[in-house]
Design an enzyme around this catalytic site. Structure first.
Site, PDB file in Angstrom:
ATOM      1  N   SER A1014      32.476  22.927  40.854  1.00 13.02           N
ATOM      2  CA  SER A1014      33.474  23.587  40.009  1.00 13.02           C
ATOM      3  C   SER A1014      34.883  23.171  40.436  1.00 13.02           C
ATOM      4  O   SER A1014      35.178  21.978  40.502  1.00 13.02           O
ATOM      5  CB  SER A1014      33.272  25.107  40.074  1.00 13.02           C
ATOM      6  OG  SER A1014      34.024  25.752  39.084  1.00 13.02           O
ATOM      7  N   ASP A1134      28.308  24.256  34.663  1.00  6.78           N
ATOM      8  CA  ASP A1134      28.923  24.497  35.966  1.00  6.78           C
ATOM      9  C   ASP A1134      27.860  24.502  37.060  1.00  6.78           C
ATOM     10  O   ASP A1134      26.834  25.171  36.949  1.00  6.78           O
ATOM     11  CB  ASP A1134      29.652  25.840  35.938  1.00  6.78           C
ATOM     12  CG  ASP A1134      30.615  25.991  37.099  1.00  6.78           C
ATOM     13  OD1 ASP A1134      30.270  25.585  38.214  1.00  6.78           O
ATOM     14  OD2 ASP A1134      31.728  26.518  36.887  1.00  6.78           O
TER      15      ASP A1134
END
Length: 1375
Positions: A1014, A1134
């Site tokens: 991320s 993600d």
């Protein structure tokens, strides 16, 4: 196939139609011409009465029919061929589709080609003035079309390549019998005698003359207890069993000997050579079936040594090396045995008190005595630290070196481990050319010493004493001698000398010469130093490299050894007056395996390693006396294990064992390299891992009695210690404490596998990453590295010197090239006749150094072939600023079956641009295990003559290498000491990563690998590209500022079917930061993590488009749509959903230490209990009523979020509890995920936190421990236990597996309560006599009162080790 077929048919038919119509038109045209022709028309009418034949019409019909037949046949042939083509089944893998944007790109390129062709034709054609306005309009339209259809060239992608067969497959042929013209018995004998070192052809033929064939029936004994132990037995066919008898008459099989293997004890061979032969005591060997055995009497070696006395030292040395590296390695390092390996009570020489000599004195030598300088004290090299090139003395282990006193003005040369320029081949011309010279190298004696000893021109400075004494250390005292002995206490030496003292020392020198059987006592002149150590002084520490012989004169030396998995020392034995200590390490050149400590005041003579080898050079038989004293200290248990534990060799390409074979032993790698490969059910072979020096192989299968799980083959010639299953069972019965050690070894392996298998996803999905780098990182634990240039422009000499300089900071490093080899071993060293001698010498260098660098020649010479054969890893070095090319030497390399792993290293100038086109470098080569970019100093590319270059790097080597340089990073990668930085996800809280990075730089911690998830993937990519926290901060602040914009997200809103935003605005923001950078073009190795929702798996990205995979790793569900993977079209989200802090992945990529920074949000765990049902109205009332008690119940969105992060939370707990991870979490809980506007504030929080943490690291030497070589540290140091407990792997299960012992039919009695370490006399004690009541100190009256308690403690230790014999002496289980 159908579309081309139809096109071909249409083309054929239309062509026929054109031909027919064309022919008709021609006919009409001919008729028309005939009619209009002036002459022919009238002539035709005149002769019209006579009919003309219709030949042209018939001919046309025939031609047409023929064409039709041919066309029909072609059509039929095509149809039949089409029907016969087998339809290939669709692959099981993902089906790739032709995406719309690819179609647009295809047709766009097609249009651009047409446009460019039209433009060129328009520009080249000359036009008239009237058509110029029209052409301008056309050109304007074409320019507009170009702008509209402007398509950038797509960057190349890395081609996935499978490892070549030579990497994954072992040779099918086993052994050399089928390919050799020699008889099998000669080959078997050569294989087993080779264990004793390489014998020249005349020596080996002399040995073969003594071979005797012996045929055995099933059940016949080769030898029994009581028979002489003086032969080497080699099995030619059949099967032998090595047995140990029990008290009930039953025998326990400890080893099965198959054809090609041998039954022998090197200690027994040593006894025969030294003249102390004794019969077998307990070991017997019998034929399990009809067998043929070759017997080689040990007397044959004596005959050989008579003709070739220099070989004696070499063979005895090899026996000592095996004793230390094989027997002690297996029994101590892996099974945890310590004092069980030594005999505690032998009878040394009785020196003091002696009849007719005063008890207060101790022998001294000569009439002059003076304090020696630092030149007399050998600097002891500390592990992990290179020796001081200035020759200054290094402090002892405790900072208190022992005080030596020179008895005469010495003239022997100085011994020191040299840190010299590898390119300096001066002084090496007198290299090893004989067996003694090989022994000299094996003992790790400085080459300069050898040169001076043999009369070379290079002479080391002599040890010249001076009148100024050194500073008095705490562990030694000034020698004071006075006539009142009470004034001197326990220090009998002082400045006063007398004739009586001199005569006493002469007597001690004679005793030493008698013990060592020195014919000429003058050999000891100038080679003996007298030392006195106070109580508590450490004489030598375990692990020291440069050791000496210590001959105890007065007092005693306690010998201690560090216990495995415990920070405790155990006393092995006590060296009394008249004993030698340190012979094993001096003979083998290996590090010292114990610590010498003066428990009370002690006086001893010291002979340095170099002086001892000079004595051996003058009288080779001295080695027999030294070796016999070592063998006398070995316990009978060690002699039994010397029979059972094998020292085996595997040639490159041969399989050690194959998948599915029966597990009957465990292996320990001594030197060389092995590769483990598993074959899946589909037949595909995968690389599991590689094993180097010191690794344990096959222990799980052997202890659990499961078939071999993988195939293990040798990458290069490899030596191993083989511990049979029966031997392990015998040790477990005899010493039950070994079971605890085996449980520890087995649990480490099993828990690692369980951690991989018991994740939320299957192991094949890539989610479970093994925690040990040795299992997954092939480029770990390397011992030899070959360096191969791409082209002649690569500065090979400067590159290898830079790399060696960086490696010297980690451990002793040796650089070899063809010039050095010829200088040290002679001009014919690379000839085929010197094959075995060169291999043995190179193996010695590998043992003596942490890593050996092999610099290849510019062409495929014999030395280049040798380099590739010896290499664990091959570095292919190219220039990054040149066009990607494939060198000629590499092309030759592609045609050979090279098993070593290859890594591409690209060099860049310090002031040059960043890396580009790395993918092209990789794509034009076969499979490479990795690549690295190095920013090189200017001196690397400077053009200097060899002399100037040598002078330059002499100055460079005088300084310590910069730990932040790229060459130091390469050195850490090659030695397995990589430091990885892993950044977790957490939105705007990730801005604190940069502050911690800044503090990390200020603390001096280097970073070799970067990874993240991320926002961590974003910051990590910036740092991997910039390698500067300041520049990373600047670029990240600009991006964070763009994230605070309101207009762009509003314009990016869409109908929320998949997500709230289209993702276009976010894509542009990421693309503006990274442009079209590829992951392969980053300075630092980089990876990030995404969640593949198509395959429900974790994806680790190490190559490809940087901005796309960073964007994919930052894709929050509901806000942004999943990113389509450019490689296979899978949807990526993600990575924080599955692994928010991927420290385990960094570990699997070879990181020794992982610095993991966590900035994720922490969920509330103190939730309210509301019962079995829940009313939303009740929750609404509780929230609206200000006087009601607040309840903590998650809403639907939070529940979904917690479900998504379940796997991530579990993985985080695993990382926190791991021993390799340094977990950091800045105090950023007060910031929210989208607080990008508070960038500077969050940055400051991370910076202040990092300064506090790393400041503590600096004070606690944590950073130094990170940079310490993993192999120089104590590998047996206790580590933090893994808090994970798996229900299927409890302690009881492991204990049951490891403790399982054979049925009682093979029970073996231990004899005495403490085994053979009892009062049962060994053969050496029998020779010495039964007198055990000697005084330990030699002079009770001369001992100080302060040592009385220590003497009592010492006696109590010895009393604890004694036991009364429970059975007659004949039943003592010794060998």
């Amino acid at each position: 196939m159908e579309a081309p077929l139809q096109t071909g048919m249409m083309g054929t038919s239309s062509h026929g139609l054109a031909t027919n119509s064309s022919g008709a038109k021609v006919a009409e045209r001919d008729g028309f011409q005939d009619v209009l022709a002036p002459g022919e028309g009238s002539a035709g009418r005149i002769c019209g009465a006579q009919p003309v034949p219709f030949v042209p019409q018939v001919l046309g019909v025939m031609i047409g029919a023929g064409v039709a037949v041919v066309v029909t046949a072609v059509l039929i042939l095509l149809v039949v061929r089409r029907l016969r083509v087998p339809k290939t089944p669709a692959p099981d893998g993902p089906r790739y589709r032709f995406r719309k944007r690819d179609k647009v790109l295809f047709y766009g390129r097609k249009i651009m080609r047409k446009v460019s062709q039209s433009t060129s034709s328009l520009v080249d054609t000359s036009v008239s003035a009237t058509s110029r306005p029209r052409m301008r309009k056309k050109l304007k339209m074409l320019n507009i079309a170009k702008k509209i259809l402007r398509i950038q060239k797509e960057t190349p992608t890395l081609q996935r390549k499978e490892p070549p067969p030579a990497v994954l497959e072992a040779d099918l042929t086993e052994g050399d019998l089928a390919n050799s013209h020699l008889p099998s018995e000669v080959l078997y004998m050569l294989k087993n005698v080779r264990v004793l070192g390489h014998f020249e052809k005349p020596l080996f033929l002399e040995l073969c003359r003594h071979m005797v064939f012996q045929r055995l029936g099933q059940g016949d004994y080769v030898f029994r207890p009581g028979q002489p132990d003086a032969s080497i037995y080699v099995v030619q066919d059949g099967l032998l069993e090595l047995c140990l008898p029990g008290p009930d008459g039953k025998e326990c099989v400890v080893k099965e000997v198959v054809p090609g293997d041998s039954v022998n004890s090197l200690l027994s061979i040593l006894d025969v050579i030294t003249g102390h032969q004794h019969p077998q005591r307990t070991v017997s060997a019998r034929a399990a079936r009809d067998s043929t055995v070759l017997r080689l009497p040990v007397e044959a070696f004596s005959a050989v040594f008579t003709k070739y006395p220099e070989s004696l030292v070499r063979v005895v040395q090899i026996i000592m090396v095996r004793l230390q590296r094989v027997t002690f390695l297996a029994l101590h390092n892996y099974l945890g045995l310590t004092n069980e390996l030594f005999s505690h009570e032998i009878q040394p020489l009785r020196l003091f008190p002696s009849p007719g000599l005063p008890t207060r004195t101790s022998p001294v030598r000569g009439s002059k005595r003076m304090v020696s300088t630092s030149a007399t004290d050998e600097p002891r090299e500390t592990p992990g630290r290179p020796p001081d090139p200035t020759g200054a003395p290094l402090p002892g282990p405790t900072g208190d070196p022992v005080k030596p006193t020179s008895l005469e003005t010495p003239s022997a040369p100085l011994l020191s481990r040299c840190v010299s320029m590898p390119g300096d081949i001066s002084g090496l011309q007198g290299g090893p050319r004989s067996d003694f010279d090989m022994a000299y190298e094996r003992g790790r004696i400085s080459v300069s010493l050898q040169e001076e000893a043999s009369g070379g021109s290079l002479a080391a400075p002599a040890r010249t004493p001076t009148q100024e004494p050194r500073e008095q250390p705490a562990g030694a005292c000034e020698y004071s001698y006075c006539e009142d002995e009470s004034a001197t206490g326990g220090c009998p030496f002082g400045p006063y000398q007398g004739r009586q003292t001199s005569s006493i020392f002469e007597a001690a020198k004679q005793e030493l010469a008698k013990l060592m059987r020195i014919e000429d006592p003058s050999l000891l002149n100038s080679r003996v130093l007298l030392h006195h150590a106070k109580a508590g002084t450490i004489i030598a520490r375990q692990g020291d490299q440069d050791v000496s012989l210590h001959f105890v004169l007065w007092g005693c030396l306690h010998v201690y050894q560090r216990m495995i998995d415990k920070a405790e020392d155990v006393c092995l034995f006590v060296a009394q007056p008249g004993e030698l200590v340190g012979q094993l390490a001096v003979l083998t050149g290996e590090p010292l395996i114990f610590t010498l400590r003066a428990q009370r005041d002690c006086t001893f003579l010291r002979i340095s390693k170099s002086d001892f080898y000079e004595i051996m050079r003058a009288q080779p038989s001295v080695v027999l006396s030294a070796a016999h004293t070592v063998a006398a200290r070995m316990s009978p248990f060690v002699r039994q294990m010397d029979f059972a534990i094998d020292w085996t060799a595997v040639e490159a390409g041969r399989a050690l064992y194959r998948q599915g074979d029966r597990s009957d032993c465990t292996y320990i790698v001594l030197n060389g390299r092995l590769r483990s490969v598993i074959q899946r059910g589909s037949g595909k072979k995968e690389l599991v891992g590689e094993y180097g020096r010191g690794d344990l192989i096959g222990v799980v299968e052997a202890l659990t009695r499961q078939p071999r799980a993988t195939t293990v083959h040798a990458v290069r010639d490899t030596e191993l210690a083989k511990l049979p299953e029966g031997t392990l069972g015998h040790i477990k019965r005899r010493y039950p404490q070994v079971v605890t050690r085996l449980i520890h070894l087995l649990s480490q392996k099993i828990l690692g596998n369980l951690q991989q298998l018991q994740g939320p996803f299957p192991a094949g999905s890539g989610l479970g990453v093994p925690p040990h780098s040795e299992l997954t990182n092939p480029a770990s634990n390397l011992a030899t590295v070959a360096i191969l240039p791409v082209c002649a422009e690569v500065p090979m000499v400067a590159f290898t010197l830079e790399l060696q300089h960086a490696l010297q900071a980690i451990g002793p490093t040796l650089l070899l090239n063809s010039d050095i080899i010829r200088a040290r071993l002679g001009a014919s060293a690379l000839d085929s006749i010197q094959e075995f001698r060169l291999s043995g010498w190179l193996a010695q260098q590998e043992d003596a150094h942490r890593i050996v660098l092999y610099q290849t020649d510019a062409s495929l010479t014999p030395w280049t072939v040798r380099c590739l054969r010896q290499a664990d890893c091959i570095l292919i070095v190219g220039l990054g600023d040149q066009e990607p090319t494939l060198g000629q030497l590499e092309q030759m390399l592609e045609n050979t079956a090279v098993r070593a792993l290859k890594q591409l290293v690209l060099l860049h100038r310090e002031e040059g641009a960043g890396p580009t086109r790395t993918v092209e470098w990789l794509n034009m080569r076969s499979w490479c295990s990795g690549h690295l970019h190095l920013r090189c100093p200017r001196r690397l590319f400077s053009r200097r003559s060899p002399a100037k270059l040598h002078e330059l790097y002499e100055k460079v080597f005088s300084r310590r290498a910069d730990r932040h340089s790229d060459f130091s990073r390469l050195a850490r990668v090659l030695t397995g000491n990589t430091i990885a930085l892993v950044l977790g996800g957490g939105g705007a809280r990730g801005c604190s990563h940069i502050g911690v990075l800044k503090a990390l730089e200020e603390a001096g911690v280097p970073v070799d690998l970067v990874g993240g998830t991320s926002i961590g993937s974003f910051i990590g990519a910036l740092y991997a590209e910039e390698r500067s926290a300041s520049r990373t901060k600047q670029r990240a602040r600009e991006w964070a500022k763009s994230m605070t914009s309101v207009l762009e997200p509003v314009l990016d809103l869409t109908y929320p079917v998949t997500s709230m935003f289209t993702g276009s605005a976010f894509n542009r923001s990421i693309h503006r930061v990274f442009q079209d950078k590829q992951i392969e073009d980053l300075w630092l190795p980089y990876f990030n993590v995404t969640t593949d929702i198509t395959a429900s798996a974790m994806r680790v990205h190490k190559d490809g488009s940087l901005w796309r995979y960073v964007r994919a790793s930052m894709t929050l569900s509901g806000y942004l749509p999943p990113l389509c993977d450019p490689k296979d079209g899978h949807l990526l989200m993600d990575g924080g959903y599955i692994n928010n802090l991927p420290a385990d992945i960094a570990r699997s990529m070879g990181a020794k230490t992982v610095i993991a920074i966590d900035v994720g949000s922490q969920d509330e765990t103190d939730l309210s209990t509301y019962g079995d049902s829940l009313s939303g109205w009740w929750l609404l009332w509780k929230r609206l009523n200000p006087w009601a008690d607040k309840v903590k119940v998650p809403d639907m969105a939070e529940i979904q979020s917690r479900l998504a992060y379940v796997s991530c939370v579990r993985q985080l707990e695993v990382v926190k509890s791991s021993s390799y991870c340094e977990y950091l979490r800045p105090p950023i809980d007060c910031f929210k995920t989208m607080d990008f506007g508070k960038f500077d504030q969050i940055y400051d929080v991370g910076y202040q936190y990092g300064k506090a943490v790393f400041g503590g690291w600096s004070r606690g030497n944590v950073i130094e421990k990170m940079l310490t070589d993993r192999r120089s540290t104590d590998l047996n140091e206790s580590r933090r236990a893994d808090v994970l407990a798996f229900p299927s792997s409890g302690f009881t299960d492991l204990a049951e597996i490891v403790s399982r012992i054979e049925p009682p039919t093979s029970y073996v009695s231990d004899g005495c309560a403490d085994g053979e370490e009892s009062d049962c006399l060994t053969e050496y004690e029998e020779d010495a006599g039964p007198d055990c009541s000697r005084d330990e100190g030699g002079s009770p009256e001369g001992a100080s009162p302060s040592t009385a308690s220590e003497m009592e403690e010492e006696k109590s230790i010895l009393r604890q080790r004694r036991c009364l014999p429970q059975e007659p002496p004949g039943s003592a289980t010794d060998a």
